[in-house]
Design a protein around this motif. Structure first.
Motif, mmCIF file in Angstrom:
data_model
loop_
_atom_site.group_PDB
_atom_site.id
_atom_site.type_symbol
_atom_site.label_atom_id
_atom_site.label_comp_id
_atom_site.label_asym_id
_atom_site.label_seq_id
_atom_site.Cartn_x
_atom_site.Cartn_y
_atom_site.Cartn_z
ATOM 1 N N ASN A 1 0.836 -1.199 0.000
ATOM 2 C CA ASN A 1 0.000 0.000 0.000
ATOM 3 C C ASN A 1 0.868 1.245 0.000
ATOM 4 O OD1 ASN A 1 -2.088 -1.818 0.202
ATOM 5 N ND2 ASN A 1 -3.120 -0.734 1.861
ATOM 6 N N SER A 2 0.246 2.381 -0.255
ATOM 7 C CA SER A 2 1.015 3.625 -0.205
ATOM 8 C C SER A 2 0.097 4.792 0.105
ATOM 9 C CB SER A 2 1.710 3.891 -1.544
ATOM 10 O OG SER A 2 0.745 4.230 -2.526
ATOM 11 N N ARG A 3 0.671 5.825 0.660
ATOM 12 C CA ARG A 3 -0.051 7.093 0.787
ATOM 13 C C ARG A 3 0.975 8.216 0.789
ATOM 14 N NH1 ARG A 3 -0.144 9.122 6.044
ATOM 15 N NH2 ARG A 3 -1.970 10.388 5.560
ATOM 16 N N LEU A 4 0.529 9.405 0.481
ATOM 17 C CA LEU A 4 1.461 10.529 0.488
ATOM 18 C C LEU A 4 1.751 10.924 1.933
ATOM 19 C CD1 LEU A 4 0.435 12.913 -2.421
ATOM 20 C CD2 LEU A 4 1.624 10.731 -2.477
ATOM 21 N N ALA A 5 3.026 11.188 2.208
ATOM 22 C CA ALA A 5 3.408 11.571 3.563
ATOM 23 C C ALA A 5 2.797 12.931 3.911
ATOM 24 C CB ALA A 5 4.924 11.638 3.663
ATOM 25 N N ASP A 6 2.726 13.799 2.916
ATOM 26 C CA ASP A 6 2.267 15.160 3.177
ATOM 27 C C ASP A 6 1.271 15.538 2.075
ATOM 28 O OD1 ASP A 6 2.001 17.851 3.718
ATOM 29 O OD2 ASP A 6 3.892 18.381 2.742
ATOM 30 N N PRO A 7 0.028 15.006 2.184
ATOM 31 C CA PRO A 7 -0.908 15.178 1.053
ATOM 32 C C PRO A 7 -1.354 16.622 0.874
ATOM 33 C CG PRO A 7 -1.964 14.058 2.915
ATOM 34 C CD PRO A 7 -0.529 14.206 3.276
ATOM 35 N N PRO A 8 -1.207 17.149 -0.347
ATOM 36 C CA PRO A 8 -1.493 18.564 -0.577
ATOM 37 C C PRO A 8 -2.964 18.879 -0.853
ATOM 38 C CG PRO A 8 -0.611 17.585 -2.569
ATOM 39 C CD PRO A 8 -0.622 16.496 -1.537
ATOM 40 N N LEU A 9 -3.795 17.847 -1.087
ATOM 41 C CA LEU A 9 -5.205 17.956 -1.483
ATOM 42 C C LEU A 9 -5.357 18.434 -2.920
ATOM 43 C CD1 LEU A 9 -8.170 17.511 -0.741
ATOM 44 C CD2 LEU A 9 -8.234 19.825 0.190
ATOM 45 N N LEU A 10 -4.826 19.633 -3.223
ATOM 46 C CA LEU A 10 -4.914 20.130 -4.594
ATOM 47 C C LEU A 10 -3.636 19.768 -5.331
ATOM 48 C CD1 LEU A 10 -6.404 23.558 -3.704
ATOM 49 C CD2 LEU A 10 -7.480 21.852 -5.170
ATOM 50 N N PRO A 11 -3.679 19.699 -6.657
ATOM 51 C CA PRO A 11 -2.458 19.405 -7.403
ATOM 52 C C PRO A 11 -1.370 20.415 -7.040
ATOM 53 C CG PRO A 11 -4.371 19.393 -8.854
ATOM 54 C CD PRO A 11 -4.854 19.879 -7.519
ATOM 55 N N PRO A 12 -0.214 19.959 -6.566
ATOM 56 C CA PRO A 12 0.819 20.886 -6.105
ATOM 57 C C PRO A 12 1.647 21.433 -7.275
ATOM 58 C CG PRO A 12 1.569 18.638 -5.842
ATOM 59 C CD PRO A 12 0.176 18.550 -6.411
ATOM 60 N N GLU A 13 2.373 22.504 -7.025
ATOM 61 C CA GLU A 13 3.286 23.030 -8.038
ATOM 62 C C GLU A 13 4.317 21.972 -8.404
ATOM 63 O OE1 GLU A 13 3.406 25.850 -9.890
ATOM 64 O OE2 GLU A 13 1.423 26.191 -9.011
ATOM 65 N N ASP A 14 4.902 21.369 -7.350
ATOM 66 C CA ASP A 14 5.940 20.363 -7.588
ATOM 67 C C ASP A 14 5.539 19.059 -6.901
ATOM 68 O OD1 ASP A 14 8.162 18.902 -8.100
ATOM 69 O OD2 ASP A 14 9.592 20.428 -7.416
ATOM 70 N N LEU A 15 5.298 18.028 -7.717
ATOM 71 C CA LEU A 15 4.871 16.740 -7.172
ATOM 72 C C LEU A 15 5.973 16.107 -6.320
ATOM 73 C CD1 LEU A 15 2.350 14.895 -7.363
ATOM 74 C CD2 LEU A 15 3.388 13.820 -9.364
ATOM 75 N N ALA A 16 7.228 16.498 -6.597
ATOM 76 C CA ALA A 16 8.362 15.926 -5.859
ATOM 77 C C ALA A 16 8.289 16.234 -4.368
ATOM 78 C CB ALA A 16 9.675 16.447 -6.439
ATOM 79 N N ASP A 17 7.556 17.296 -4.022
ATOM 80 C CA ASP A 17 7.446 17.661 -2.607
ATOM 81 C C ASP A 17 6.521 16.726 -1.817
ATOM 82 O OD1 ASP A 17 9.063 19.804 -3.140
ATOM 83 O OD2 ASP A 17 7.418 21.242 -3.379
ATOM 84 N N HIS A 18 5.835 15.831 -2.515
ATOM 85 C CA HIS A 18 4.831 15.007 -1.832
ATOM 86 C C HIS A 18 5.017 13.524 -2.161
ATOM 87 C CE1 HIS A 18 2.769 18.756 -0.817
ATOM 88 N NE2 HIS A 18 3.117 19.131 -2.041
ATOM 89 N N PRO A 19 6.115 12.938 -1.713
ATOM 90 C CA PRO A 19 6.421 11.562 -2.109
ATOM 91 C C PRO A 19 5.490 10.535 -1.462
ATOM 92 C CG PRO A 19 7.991 12.330 -0.477
ATOM 93 C CD PRO A 19 7.137 13.510 -0.825
ATOM 94 N N PRO A 20 5.173 9.464 -2.197
ATOM 95 C CA PRO A 20 4.409 8.384 -1.586
ATOM 96 C C PRO A 20 5.288 7.563 -0.650
ATOM 97 C CG PRO A 20 4.871 7.873 -3.891
ATOM 98 C CD PRO A 20 5.488 9.213 -3.613
ATOM 99 N N VAL A 21 4.701 7.101 0.420
ATOM 100 C CA VAL A 21 5.390 6.217 1.357
ATOM 101 C C VAL A 21 4.661 4.882 1.306
ATOM 102 C CG1 VAL A 21 5.952 5.830 3.788
ATOM 103 C CG2 VAL A 21 5.991 8.147 2.846
#
Ligand SMILES: Cc1cc2nc3c(=O)[nH]c(=O)nc-3n(C[C@H](O)[C@H](O)[C@H](O)COP(=O)(O)OP(=O)(O)OC[C@H]3O[C@@H](n4cnc5c(N)ncnc54)[C@H](O)[C@@H]3O)c2cc1C
Ligand code: SF4
Ligand code: SF4
Lengths: 104, 616
Positions: free
Chosen positions: B571-591
């Motif tokens: 399974n996976s989830r984002l460590a820091d979910p932004p809710l809206l599409p972020p400027e940089d997806l790299a800031d929200h890695p899946p764990v």
């Protein structure tokens, strides 16, 4: 790429545009129906089934084995009748002959 | 369309269903029957949308005479090589018969035996004339006063509010913001509960057919993983994305083979005329592997051969494909006509039709990819339920299983509303109070504003050098080459997965500069970004399952063969979910994390003692 419209048959009712699962068609705006995103077409024939005038036809792109024929759809006496249309030939209706119950 | 501004229109409802496909229609029907107000948000029109747009010719999940739900569970688990949830499968399988009856009552024609019973292909499979199954299903929700169907509305983002009592970062889902495709308008729907029924994802990998035929794929190209992307960005947990579905299909048209195999007893045969099917085993993934190994060994092309078929059988085959895959039916009709003219053609008359594997799809209705759900089909986000191809953990759902899960998700959504004081927020005059105490009002306003500014940015010219189609091609090429697409023989390794991830992140950054001059164009940009979000999590899952469990669907170069330490869910989830599409997806890695196959609980030291792994 795979649907084509016959402007001489189109009554501009807009039904094909309303049916398309990809919202790819413009129709019902007074002008004859046309596909706006031909490369996005799935080939599902929803637009054929929606058309009351046999104005939409489906073809198989040559890369997928197409031979230049067109498939159209209509109803006769409440039954679906498909048609293979080829240039200069009589259309071939399908079912080829009346079907029996449950033959599969 | 330059400098378009988008109006915002607000709706309130008891339950919002995102996606009016098979599962979504079933869910809305059940909720309306309970007297609840339902809003269905559908990207296309419910009459012909999703998997059923072209129709189907069989109900593939059923338990025939002498068989029961438990048999179905065993079958599905064995076919998935052990990865699936018994509980999810059982709760679905218990309602397969009811789902089939439901479809017949809606007017879907079932084939019958002379004694009047349903005609089946096997104990799991009923024959139907399902060319119009979707409009029949849609009719059960259209025109009902309790149901509002918002058609041509692309759901863009969930609305979520802080969840009282939940752990930090966990949001309660209270609605959704959608984009109307027919006028410049955003629609916000606030609801006491939300059901995600937006299907799976096609178009992540480079498709088999090139260029202008690129959408001639098996899975609907309009199911772009939007429900998942919204869920992932809101912090929902995903499961089993790495179990990609590679379909063994008729060449070019990607039409299903079952009509020939199960319907006419056709066998797979290699170019030497050898029947090779059982050299490799008989699970779905092993059948794909068989085609691949034979082809790799130079014994291709492989065909499905049924031998000479008489008139009624030929007619039945064409009719059957007309109910599901009109392009293949056309191919047969052209072939028959050519034979009738004395020429050559591929026709059911002497059936030997070439087969091939498709590009990988990510879906929860054949394989088990999707939102992590419990037996109630509740996701890990309070207020959000999932069903059908959008829900993970239970493979082999098909049409009837999607309906069964739609019902279960709907019942759970209704129970949530009842538990929170029977709050029918639609009936509460002027009330902002969502069920369960979540305060949807400000959250909805904020979400709509944020989506609007992002959407309007995409709609403001001038366009950059690249188009959305260019970036889609780049994504598909990267996934094909480095994440086990057909072009790389479905093989992947960790260095390649890292490369795929880097490219996905780079394409995301480029996609921020895309511009559209129509609403449809904006929707297509959003679809690209939905696929990128899903692709990124998918890559993390592929890296994490350190084995090759389904070799027909993909082979992990460093980890050939099954490993019993891997008998858990990835399974996976984002460590820091932004809710809206972020400027940089790299800031929200899946764990990634592991869950137990037996009871779904999170495993503290997963996979035989390894810790949770970050994305490569
Ligand atoms: C070609 C094909 C043939 C099949 N044949 C058979 C068969 O013969 N027998 C069988 O039992 N099963 C068959 N299946 C499987 C079965 O059809 C599916 O498992 C089932 O229909 C999935 O239902 P669903 O509701 O999850 O997805 P869908 O029915 O695809 O519904 C998803 C819906 O969500 C909408 N949507 C997506 N994104 C958004 C968004 N962002 N906003 C708003 N709406 C959105 C879509 O437009 C669609 O209407 C087939 C599938 C395919 C693709
Ligand atoms: S065949 Fe299907 S996808 Fe193509 S234009 Fe017609 S309705 Fe749309
Ligand atoms: S459905 Fe047929 S008649 Fe109506 S607009 Fe489309 S092509 Fe024209």
């Amino acid at each position: 790429m795979s649907v084509t419209f016959d402007p001489s048959l189109c009554v501009s009712c807009g039904a094909c545009a309303a049916a398309c699962p990809g919202t790819l068609i413009a129709a019902g705006d007074g002008a004859p129906a046309r596909i706006l995103y031909p490369g996005d077409c799935w080939g599902c024939a929803s637009c054929l089934k929606a058309c009351p005038a046999r104005a939409v036809r489906l073809y198989l792109p040559p890369a997928l084995g197409g031979r230049g024929g067109l498939l159209s759809y209509g109803t006769e006496g409440g039954r679906a009748v498909w048609r293979l249309e080829r240039p200069g030939r009589d259309p071939v209706p399908f079912p080829w002959e009346p079907e029996g119950e449950g033959d599969y | 369309m330059s400098a378009t501004t988008l109006e915002t229109v607000c709706h309130r409802t008891d339950v919002l269903v995102i996606g009016g496909g098979t599962a979504g229609c079933a869910a809305a029907w059940l909720l309306a029957g309970k007297g609840l107000r339902v809003t269905v948000m559908e990207k296309a029109a419910v009459d012909r949308s999703g998997c059923l747009a072209a129709g189907v010719n069989a109900i593939n999940a059923w338990t025939g005479p002498g068989k029961g739900p438990a048999d179905y569970v065993e079958y599905a688990l064995a076919d998935a090589h052990g990865i699936g949830s018994r509980e999810l499968l059982l709760t679905m399988a218990e309602r397969l018969g009811e789902a089939a009856l439901f479809l017949e009552r809606l007017g879907v024609p079932f084939h019958r035996n002379p004694d009047g019973s349903w005609a089946s292909r096997s104990w799991r499979n009923l024959k139907i004339n399902g060319g119009d199954i979707k409009p029949l299903l849609a009719a059960c929700i259209k025109g009902r006063p309790a149901v509002t169907v918002l058609e041509r509305v692309h759901a863009l983002s969930l609305i979520a509010a802080p969840a009282p009592g939940a752990s930090p970062g966990v949001r309660r889902v209270v609605g959704c913001v959608g984009l109307r495709l027919d006028r410049p308008e955003l629609v916000t729907v606030e609801a006491g509960a939300v059901v995600c029924a937006a299907g799976g994802a096609a178009g992540i990998y480079r498709p088999n057919n090139p260029g202008l035929s690129g959408h001639k794929m098996w899975y609907p190209p309009f199911n772009t993983g939007g429900g998942w992307a919204m869920g992932i960005l809101a912090g929902a947990e995903m499961t089993t994305l790495e179990m990609r579905f590679v379909a063994l299909r008729l060449q070019d048209t990607a039409a299903p083979t079952g009509t020939l195999a199960v319907g006419q007893g056709a066998r797979q045969e290699n170019a030497l005329g050898e029947d090779y099917e059982y050299r490799y085993g008989n699970t779905t993934s092993q059948r794909v592997l068989a085609w691949r190994r034979e082809t790799e060994a130079g014994r291709g092309p492989c065909v499905m051969r049924a031998g000479y078929l008489g008139g009624p059988a030929r007619r039945a085959i064409v009719r059957s494909y007309l109910h599901m895959s009109p392009l293949q039916a056309l191919r047969f009709l052209e072939g028959e006509a050519a034979l009738a003219d004395g020429g050559e053609g591929e026709a059911p008359r002497d059936t030997a039709v070439q087969i091939e594997g498709t590009e990988p799809y990510v879906i929860g209705g054949h394989t088990a990819s999707g939102l992590q759900v419990d037996a109630a089909r509740a996701t890990t986000l309070p207020g959000l339920f999932a069903c059908g191809d959008a829900a993970g953990g239970a493979p082999q759902k098909y049409v009837s299983g999607a309906i069964a899960e739609g019902w279960i998700a709907a019942e759970s959504a209704a129970a949530l509303l009842a538990a929170s004081g029977g709050a029918r927020i639609a009936a509460a005059p002027g009330g902002h109070q969502g069920a369960g105490g979540g305060d949807a009002g400000p959250a909805a306003g904020e979400a709509a504003e944020a989506v609007r500014s992002l959407a309007e940015r995409f709609l403001s010219g001038p366009g950059p050098v690249y188009s959305e189609a260019d970036l889609e091609e780049a994504m598909q090429k990267a996934m094909d080459a480095y994440a086990g697409g057909r072009g790389s023989g479905y093989r992947y390794g960790l260095p390649g997965l890292r490369e795929a991830e880097a490219r996905i992140l780079g394409i995301w950054r480029l996609s921020g500069a895309l511009r559209a001059d129509t609403l449809k164009g904006l929707s297509k940009i959003w679809e690209l970004r939905e696929r990128l979000v899903v692709a990124r999590s998918l890559v993390a899952h592929l890296a994490e399952r350190r084995e090759t469990r389904w070799p027909g669907f993909g082979e992990y170069a460093e980890h050939p063969g099954e490993d019993e330490r891997e008998l858990s869910f990835v399974n996976s989830r984002l460590a820091d979910p932004p809710l809206l599409p972020p400027e940089d997806l790299a800031d929200h890695p899946p764990v990634t994390l592991r869950r137990s196959l037996a009871d779904g609980r999170v495993l503290p030291a997963p996979g035989g003692g390894r810790g949770a792994t970050r994305c490569p």
